[in-house]
Design a protein around this motif. Sequence first.
Motif, PDB file in Angstrom:
ATOM      1  N   PHE A 141     -11.027  -9.334  -6.859  1.00 22.54           N
ATOM      2  CA  PHE A 141     -12.383  -9.290  -7.396  1.00 22.54           C
ATOM      3  C   PHE A 141     -12.460 -10.118  -8.663  1.00 22.54           C
ATOM      4  N   LEU A 142     -13.670 -10.577  -8.983  1.00 19.52           N
ATOM      5  CA  LEU A 142     -13.940 -11.315 -10.209  1.00 19.52           C
ATOM      6  C   LEU A 142     -15.304 -10.887 -10.726  1.00 19.52           C
ATOM      7  N   ILE A 143     -15.351 -10.466 -11.991  1.00 19.37           N
ATOM      8  CA  ILE A 143     -16.608 -10.085 -12.633  1.00 19.37           C
ATOM      9  C   ILE A 143     -16.820 -11.028 -13.812  1.00 19.37           C
ATOM     10  N   ASN A 144     -17.877 -11.829 -13.727  1.00 19.77           N
ATOM     11  CA  ASN A 144     -18.197 -12.765 -14.797  1.00 19.77           C
ATOM     12  C   ASN A 144     -19.212 -12.155 -15.761  1.00 19.77           C
ATOM     13  N   ASN A 145     -19.448 -12.887 -16.852  1.00 19.33           N
ATOM     14  CA  ASN A 145     -20.472 -12.530 -17.842  1.00 19.33           C
ATOM     15  C   ASN A 145     -20.250 -11.135 -18.426  1.00 19.33           C
ATOM     16  N   ILE A 146     -19.004 -10.875 -18.836  1.00 20.73           N
ATOM     17  CA  ILE A 146     -18.663  -9.636 -19.528  1.00 20.73           C
ATOM     18  C   ILE A 146     -18.616  -9.920 -21.028  1.00 20.73           C
ATOM     19  N   PRO A 147     -19.353  -9.184 -21.846  1.00 21.19           N
ATOM     20  CA  PRO A 147     -19.275  -9.406 -23.288  1.00 21.19           C
ATOM     21  C   PRO A 147     -17.859  -9.205 -23.806  1.00 21.19           C
TER      22      PRO A 147
ATOM     23  N   TYR B  98     -20.958  -5.710 -11.695  1.00 21.80           N
ATOM     24  CA  TYR B  98     -20.510  -4.986 -10.510  1.00 21.80           C
ATOM     25  C   TYR B  98     -19.901  -5.988  -9.541  1.00 21.80           C
ATOM     26  N   SER B  99     -18.888  -5.555  -8.792  1.00 21.65           N
ATOM     27  CA  SER B  99     -18.268  -6.429  -7.806  1.00 21.65           C
ATOM     28  C   SER B  99     -17.662  -5.590  -6.692  1.00 21.65           C
ATOM     29  N   ILE B 100     -17.319  -6.253  -5.589  1.00 24.01           N
ATOM     30  CA  ILE B 100     -16.629  -5.623  -4.461  1.00 24.01           C
ATOM     31  C   ILE B 100     -15.408  -6.468  -4.138  1.00 24.01           C
ATOM     32  N   SER B 101     -14.268  -5.830  -3.921  1.00 18.98           N
ATOM     33  CA  SER B 101     -13.054  -6.576  -3.607  1.00 18.98           C
ATOM     34  C   SER B 101     -13.159  -7.222  -2.230  1.00 18.98           C
ATOM     35  N   ASP B 102     -12.519  -8.391  -2.080  1.00 20.01           N
ATOM     36  CA  ASP B 102     -12.555  -9.098  -0.802  1.00 20.01           C
ATOM     37  C   ASP B 102     -11.416  -8.620   0.096  1.00 20.01           C
TER      38      ASP B 102
ATOM     39  N   TYR C 198      -6.891 -10.337 -16.657  1.00 17.59           N
ATOM     40  CA  TYR C 198      -6.432  -9.928 -15.329  1.00 17.59           C
ATOM     41  C   TYR C 198      -5.931  -8.484 -15.382  1.00 17.59           C
ATOM     42  N   ILE C 199      -6.246  -7.721 -14.323  1.00 22.18           N
ATOM     43  CA  ILE C 199      -5.768  -6.350 -14.229  1.00 22.18           C
ATOM     44  C   ILE C 199      -5.332  -6.076 -12.792  1.00 22.18           C
ATOM     45  N   PHE C 200      -4.158  -5.478 -12.660  1.00 19.25           N
ATOM     46  CA  PHE C 200      -3.606  -5.104 -11.353  1.00 19.25           C
ATOM     47  C   PHE C 200      -3.902  -3.622 -11.129  1.00 19.25           C
TER      48      PHE C 200
ATOM     49  N   GLY D  71     -16.781 -13.351 -21.475  1.00 19.21           N
ATOM     50  CA  GLY D  71     -15.547 -13.642 -20.778  1.00 19.21           C
ATOM     51  C   GLY D  71     -15.636 -13.061 -19.383  1.00 19.21           C
ATOM     52  N   SER D  72     -14.499 -12.910 -18.718  1.00 17.13           N
ATOM     53  CA  SER D  72     -14.474 -12.411 -17.346  1.00 17.13           C
ATOM     54  C   SER D  72     -13.319 -11.437 -17.155  1.00 17.13           C
ATOM     55  N   ILE D  73     -13.446 -10.614 -16.124  1.00 19.00           N
ATOM     56  CA  ILE D  73     -12.354  -9.731 -15.693  1.00 19.00           C
ATOM     57  C   ILE D  73     -12.103 -10.000 -14.220  1.00 19.00           C
ATOM     58  N   GLU D  74     -10.856 -10.227 -13.866  1.00 21.96           N
ATOM     59  CA  GLU D  74     -10.476 -10.370 -12.470  1.00 21.96           C
ATOM     60  C   GLU D  74      -9.297  -9.449 -12.184  1.00 21.96           C
ATOM     61  N   GLY D  75      -9.033  -9.218 -10.915  1.00 22.63           N
ATOM     62  CA  GLY D  75      -7.914  -8.357 -10.580  1.00 22.63           C
ATOM     63  C   GLY D  75      -7.719  -8.235  -9.088  1.00 22.63           C
TER      64      GLY D  75
END
Length: 465
Positions: free
Chosen positions: A232-238, A223-227, A268-270, A197-201
Amino acid sequence: MRILIVILLLTFGYLYSDIIWQDDFESASEWILDGEFEIDSPQGLGGEYGNPDPASAYNGSNVLGVDLTGLGSYPGDYETNLGDHEYSAVSPVIDCSSFINVQLNFAKWLNVEQPAYDHAYISVSNDNGISWIDIWTNSSALTDNSWNLDNYDISDLADMNQQIKIRFSIGSTDSSWQYSGWNIDDISIEGDPVVYGSIEGNVVDSITSDPIPFAQISCPFAYSISDENGYFLINNIPTGEREIFINAIGYFNFESDLITVTENDTAYIFCEMTENPDTPAAPVNLQAEVIENTQVNLWWEAPRDLLLAYNIYRNGFLIESTNELEFLDEIFVAGTYEYFVTAIYDVGESLPSNTAEVLIEEVGVFNIELPMTNLQMTNYPNPFNPTTTISFNVTQTSSFVTLEIFNIKGQKVKTLLNSLLSAGHFECIWNGKDNSNKSVSSGEYFARLKVNGEEIDVRKMLLLR
């Protein structure tokens, strides 16, 4: 009988859904054996102290063991005065890249003196044998006289990693009281197939709700960096309960756990980050200009006196520290670049300055446009720490292939391959070290592939230490 089978399954870890790899030692094996390790039929030898080897395998005829056939000065037993891990048996590489909750299972018959004198180990490597982590060693004397089923959770090292190796070893030993050592049978690596799945926030200031750009978001798998909008969006999370860690200059670290990731969905996480009130003043009025499309000249104004240095960041990554009020950055890859500068004081690092954005057009070492479909170069994992495997295909026979690693400044740090190859699929491992065998720092690197000096493919990689 049915109850007994269930108990054995629970004990031995066979409730995991997939067997990733297994070896019963009954056919040709790719294990690397050093010292008196053998793959053969046990004969009940040894046991000058403790108990002898088993007289038969747990299953079938053969086992992996120390001195099964009567070698050395102590037939059936390990020898005296061995060095650390001197006797070793190393498995072939095991690809666990599509699995989580990875477990090591095997049948064991072990005799070893207490660790004040002799040592037995189980070790795991997650970088194809470059480095090893001991996951077990004897805390007392062991004198097995029957087969036992052992299970070890190696998920922290093996989950989603394609470069796993297992090592059994004996050593160091003292000058007396020799034991029969390891006997191992029916070894397997098991795990749960990965579902993603994915995590975004969004990362924002907890008081002003302003977005925080260039915040670094990490989890055990990506790993990701906010724009500029703090997104941010992190794909390919188990799938499962996951956690993320966020740090941003000038703010207290943010941590969130128990994020439920479900299959083919995005959680989604704020993320509200609290500014550190002790953060010192930032540089101001950062400006940038491009010189001849290969260099970026940066300059700024000092926030106040008595600072130690300035840190220059490109696209969120630290690239240089300086005591001056200007910096000249050399660029070898076309693209858009955002810069900011922080001030370093004896009390810590300041908030970022304003950002300055520049565009570098198609010039430089890596800006060669050629068809890449026949090369298909990839690397996994990416980001990586400390190793990544670079894969590519060569379609031409008798091709001279060069694979080199460059840093963001275009400086060559490592030559991985420089040889004549036939057509086929190839893999090279980079362990994050340069040609002098020194570890390089975190940041962006480029793998450049040349075939017959003409076709070029470039792969951007991110090393995180």
